[in-house]
Design an enzyme around this catalytic site. Structure first.
Site, PDB file in Angstrom:
ATOM      1  N   ASP A   1      38.559 -36.539 -12.245  1.00 32.39           N
ATOM      2  CA  ASP A   1      37.548 -36.108 -11.207  1.00 32.39           C
ATOM      3  C   ASP A   1      36.359 -35.459 -12.032  1.00 32.39           C
ATOM      4  OD1 ASP A   1      37.226 -36.151  -8.103  1.00 32.39           O
ATOM      5  OD2 ASP A   1      36.610 -34.105  -8.564  1.00 32.39           O
TER       6      ASP A   1
ATOM      7  N   TYR B   1      29.010 -30.214  -6.807  1.00 31.93           N
ATOM      8  CA  TYR B   1      28.232 -31.588  -6.405  1.00 31.93           C
ATOM      9  C   TYR B   1      26.867 -31.713  -6.532  1.00 31.93           C
ATOM     10  CZ  TYR B   1      32.739 -33.760  -5.103  1.00 31.93           C
ATOM     11  OH  TYR B   1      34.192 -34.257  -4.972  1.00 31.93           O
TER      12      TYR B   1
ATOM     13  N   HIS C   1      44.777 -40.377  -7.423  1.00 33.89           N
ATOM     14  CA  HIS C   1      43.758 -39.527  -7.918  1.00 33.89           C
ATOM     15  C   HIS C   1      44.104 -38.204  -8.446  1.00 33.89           C
ATOM     16  CE1 HIS C   1      39.542 -38.682  -8.413  1.00 33.89           C
ATOM     17  NE2 HIS C   1      39.577 -37.711  -7.696  1.00 33.89           N
TER      18      HIS C   1
END
Length: 391
Positions: free
Chosen positions: A184, A311, A364
């Site tokens: 990630d 982000y 994930h």
């Protein structure tokens, strides 16, 4: 480098009773939305499942026991870049050969929690049926604004800046050369760590290659790469609303998610389910206690807003940085149920690839979902590079 000389200090995980009393009161006072008939998870978080989870969180979940289990890991804090950075530093147990230092970088929505199951498997392989000569010294930092690390008070740090902090941390710990691994956002951090410190990072392992960014002519893409770009765009249109919010308006979402533990659980649990190898049943990958340990870490540290802001920072990384080719030897473990799994042609276009595997189980959050399998992937990939780090 830091503006203050780093000083390592042991760190104790400890929650006062008032914080838990406040959490339980908020959970019991949750104001629930209506539930469209037969909606399930099709419109986002399944309210019926969340009501069950929240009821357990309020009256059954034993946070002190979970906190004590996490406290069994060796926790520290250091001042780096003007921020207090929390990290786990677990040294190899009874090694029979060269010990490879390894820094593991987590992603969202998690923290050092992602690697809590796999750390003992890496530091003491002999106690878990593996070769003792594959032992690692493991360092797992919480990124700034995550877990028990400080939140930046100014602009959020991007993956490049965090990679610089990790290089400094490994130096403070006495590791001149080391391996790096992550998934990630942690995949990006590991990549930039190797790009900016190729003389120190002996090899890089990742579970994904991040969101695709093409610097050249799209006509040069292979059919597999073009199909992957199309699939990734389709995934973003149907599943990427959370990311658009994080990149553009993280503070708007942060108000509700910081105030409502049920809302926070909805935001995180929906992703744990969607991105794990659970075939729609989240508790095939995570127990309620495991889910709530992760969510409670976010709640008690108040870091959901700061974690989302990363982000935004990463969304403005210059294209020239995104296009840099990584020449440090790299390996990928593309777990079966992970998201946006890239074709090998793309990996080789952007990276010096020496190994790619496709484990048959895991998603994930592979280090937490399948710790034994993930540990074996790291042992096999890094085995040829041990001497480089310790010689």
């Amino acid at each position: 480098m830091s503006d203050v000389s780093p000083r390592l200090e042991p760190f104790t995980l400890q929650t006062g009773p008032a914080a838990l009393e406040d959490l339980r009161a908020r959970l019991r006072a949750t104001r629930w939305p209506d539930i469209p008939e037969d909606a399930g998870w099709s419109l986002g978080a399944d309210t019926a499942y969340l009501r069950e989870l929240v009821a357990y969180w309020a009256d059954g979940f034993d946070w002190p026991a979970q906190e004590a289990a996490l406290a069994g890991l060796p926790h520290f804090r250091a001042r780096l870049g003007g921020l207090g950075i929390h990290f786990v530093h677990a040294r190899a147990v009874a090694p029979t050969g060269p010990v490879l230092p390894l820094v593991l970088s987590h992603g969202w929505p998690d923290s050092f929690w992602r690697y809590s199951k796999v750390i003992p498997l890496l530091t003491d392989p002999g106690a878990h049926g593996a070769d003792p000569s594959d032992a690692f010294d493991v360092v797992v930092p919480d990124m700034p604004g995550y877990g028990y690390s400080d939140c930046p008070t100014g602009p959020p740090l991007d993956s490049i800046a965090v990679a610089g902090l990790w290089a400094e941390l490994m130096g403070v710990l006495g590791y001149a050369r080391f391996g790096a691994a992550g998934g990630d956002i942690g995949s990006q951090v590991s990549r930039y760590l190797a790009l900016d410190h190729p003389d120190r990072v002996v090899a890089v392992h990742r579970t994904d290659a991040g969101w695709p960014a093409l610097a050249g002519d799209p006509a040069d893409l292979t059919p597999e790469e073009r199909a992957w770009f199309e699939d990734t765009a389709a995934w973003g249109a149907s599943e990427g609303a959370y990311g658009a919010m994080h990149r553009t308006r993280p503070q708007t979402a942060a108000v509700g998610l910081t105030d409502s533990p049920a809302g926070l659980a909805a935001w995180i649990v929906e992703k744990l389910r969607a991105w794990s190898d659970c075939d729609g049943d989240i508790e095939r990958s995570f127990t309620k206690d495991e889910i709530l340990t992760n969510v409670t870490l976010y709640w008690l540290t108040g870091t959901i807003g700061s974690s989302m802001r990363m982000y935004h920072a990463n969304s403005v990384i210059p294209p020239a940085q995104l296009a840099r080719r990584l020449e440090v030897p790299s390996g990928f473990s593309l777990f079966r149920s992970d998201i946006v799994r890239p074709p090998r042609a793309w990996l080789e276009r952007t990276t010096n690839v020496v190994r790619v595997t496709e484990p048959a189980r895991g998603g994930h959050f592979a280090p937490f979902e399948e710790p034994e399998l993930y540990a074996e992937e790291l042992r096999e990939f890094f085995r040829p590079y041990r001497a480089e780090a310790t010689g």
